[in-house]
Scaffold this motif. Sequence first.
Motif, PDB file in Angstrom:
ATOM      1  N   PRO A   4       0.852  -1.161   0.036  1.00 14.66           N
ATOM      2  CA  PRO A   4       0.035  -0.127   0.033  1.00 14.66           C
ATOM      3  C   PRO A   4       1.044   1.363   0.056  1.00 14.66           C
ATOM      4  CG  PRO A   4      -0.763  -1.599   1.569  1.00 14.66           C
ATOM      5  CD  PRO A   4       0.385  -2.093   0.957  1.00 14.66           C
ATOM      6  N   ARG A   5       2.120   1.258   0.689  1.00 13.65           N
ATOM      7  CA  ARG A   5       3.021   2.405   0.812  1.00 13.65           C
ATOM      8  C   ARG A   5       3.312   2.625  -0.455  1.00 13.65           C
ATOM      9  NH1 ARG A   5       8.673   2.134   1.315  1.00 13.65           N
ATOM     10  NH2 ARG A   5       9.406   4.080   1.991  1.00 13.65           N
ATOM     11  N   THR A   6       3.858   1.662  -1.433  1.00  9.99           N
ATOM     12  CA  THR A   6       4.458   1.770  -2.846  1.00  9.99           C
ATOM     13  C   THR A   6       3.055   2.471  -3.696  1.00  9.99           C
ATOM     14  OG1 THR A   6       5.761   0.007  -2.441  1.00  9.99           O
ATOM     15  CG2 THR A   6       5.344   0.702  -4.724  1.00  9.99           C
ATOM     16  N   VAL A   7       1.874   1.863  -3.399  1.00 12.71           N
ATOM     17  CA  VAL A   7       0.739   2.514  -4.466  1.00 12.71           C
ATOM     18  C   VAL A   7       0.605   3.813  -4.057  1.00 12.71           C
ATOM     19  CG1 VAL A   7      -1.678   2.167  -4.835  1.00 12.71           C
ATOM     20  CG2 VAL A   7      -0.157   0.411  -4.674  1.00 12.71           C
ATOM     21  N   THR A   8       0.517   4.032  -2.824  1.00 11.79           N
ATOM     22  CA  THR A   8       0.284   5.561  -2.314  1.00 11.79           C
ATOM     23  C   THR A   8       1.518   6.428  -3.101  1.00 11.79           C
ATOM     24  OG1 THR A   8      -0.629   4.771  -0.232  1.00 11.79           O
ATOM     25  CG2 THR A   8       0.018   7.035  -0.296  1.00 11.79           C
ATOM     26  N   ALA A  11       0.870   6.884  -6.744  1.00 14.98           N
ATOM     27  CA  ALA A  11      -0.206   7.778  -7.045  1.00 14.98           C
ATOM     28  C   ALA A  11      -0.085   9.131  -6.721  1.00 14.98           C
ATOM     29  CB  ALA A  11      -1.526   7.147  -6.170  1.00 14.98           C
ATOM     30  N   LEU A  12       0.655   9.356  -5.704  1.00 13.82           N
ATOM     31  CA  LEU A  12       0.822  10.928  -5.224  1.00 13.82           C
ATOM     32  C   LEU A  12       1.890  11.447  -6.292  1.00 13.82           C
ATOM     33  CD1 LEU A  12       1.030  10.822  -1.418  1.00 13.82           C
ATOM     34  CD2 LEU A  12      -0.416  12.280  -2.808  1.00 13.82           C
ATOM     35  N   SER A  13       2.915  10.589  -6.590  1.00 13.01           N
ATOM     36  CA  SER A  13       3.870  11.219  -7.496  1.00 13.01           C
ATOM     37  C   SER A  13       3.345  11.352  -8.985  1.00 13.01           C
ATOM     38  CB  SER A  13       4.984   9.906  -7.812  1.00 13.01           C
ATOM     39  OG  SER A  13       5.691   9.891  -6.548  1.00 13.01           O
ATOM     40  N   ARG A 128       3.821  13.207   0.643  1.00  8.89           N
ATOM     41  CA  ARG A 128       4.530  12.200  -0.487  1.00  8.89           C
ATOM     42  C   ARG A 128       5.964  11.954   0.146  1.00  8.89           C
ATOM     43  NH1 ARG A 128       8.283  11.691  -3.211  1.00  8.89           N
ATOM     44  NH2 ARG A 128       8.531   9.904  -4.695  1.00  8.89           N
ATOM     45  N   LEU A 129       6.877  13.198   0.438  1.00  5.77           N
ATOM     46  CA  LEU A 129       8.126  13.014   0.817  1.00  5.77           C
ATOM     47  C   LEU A 129       8.293  12.301   2.177  1.00  5.77           C
ATOM     48  CD1 LEU A 129      10.784  14.184  -0.317  1.00  5.77           C
ATOM     49  CD2 LEU A 129      10.633  16.027   1.205  1.00  5.77           C
ATOM     50  N   LEU A 130       7.306  12.300   2.883  1.00  4.14           N
ATOM     51  CA  LEU A 130       7.702  11.737   4.200  1.00  4.14           C
ATOM     52  C   LEU A 130       7.149  10.263   4.062  1.00  4.14           C
ATOM     53  CD1 LEU A 130       5.680  14.340   6.787  1.00  4.14           C
ATOM     54  CD2 LEU A 130       8.018  13.561   6.589  1.00  4.14           C
ATOM     55  N   ILE A 131       6.319   9.884   3.259  1.00  2.00           N
ATOM     56  CA  ILE A 131       5.884   8.650   3.100  1.00  2.00           C
ATOM     57  C   ILE A 131       7.146   7.773   2.202  1.00  2.00           C
ATOM     58  CG2 ILE A 131       4.381   6.987   1.842  1.00  2.00           C
ATOM     59  CD1 ILE A 131       2.015   8.967   2.329  1.00  2.00           C
ATOM     60  N   ALA A 132       7.512   8.713   1.202  1.00  3.01           N
ATOM     61  CA  ALA A 132       8.801   7.922   0.411  1.00  3.01           C
ATOM     62  C   ALA A 132       9.752   7.891   1.030  1.00  3.01           C
ATOM     63  CB  ALA A 132       8.825   8.712  -0.771  1.00  3.01           C
ATOM     64  N   ARG A 133      10.510   8.679   2.050  1.00  2.84           N
ATOM     65  CA  ARG A 133      11.459   8.581   2.819  1.00  2.84           C
ATOM     66  C   ARG A 133      11.503   7.758   4.026  1.00  2.84           C
ATOM     67  NH1 ARG A 133      14.584   8.239  -0.352  1.00  2.84           N
ATOM     68  NH2 ARG A 133      16.107   8.392   1.232  1.00  2.84           N
TER      69      ARG A 133
END
Length: 172
Positions: A4-8, A11-13, A128-133
Amino acid sequence: MASPRTVTVVALSVALGLFFVFMGTIKLTPRLSKDAYSEMKRAYKSYVRALPLLKKMGINSILLRKSIGALEVACGIVMTLVPGRPKDVANFFLLLLVLAVLFFHQLVGDPLKRYAHALVFGILLTCRLLIARKPEDRSSEKKPSPPPANAGNAEEQPSLYEKAPQGKMKLS
């Protein structure tokens, strides 16, 4: 299947990238919307008038608008199409741009409805930055537990709990 993290993050990107390509293009050319382009020209003239330091540095409203627009388009394309770490760099630059735009809106005294979209997209860029990092959560995966230190001994020593005397305690 993707987490789910990758999908999020994907999608945000893509959504943020397309939004900034669109907004940057509006700043660069009247082909998408003549009214929006005219409004951008007017807004950037007021930003330069409100911040005389820009004029002293030789930055006029056209240069400011076109440089911000080009940076938005470039970072938007990276956010949409380029995999890996460059997305995070583009995200960071877009976040800085959004903060600058929010500063400009506050400087000229625009009402909230004029810059609410910048505020929302700034929050989305931050998320997006917080989730990705954020590092992957590995606690949900089953890891084999290490064998006990005395697993090879034929005679296992009892634990401290097992050594404790059993029975009633005398309290005085």
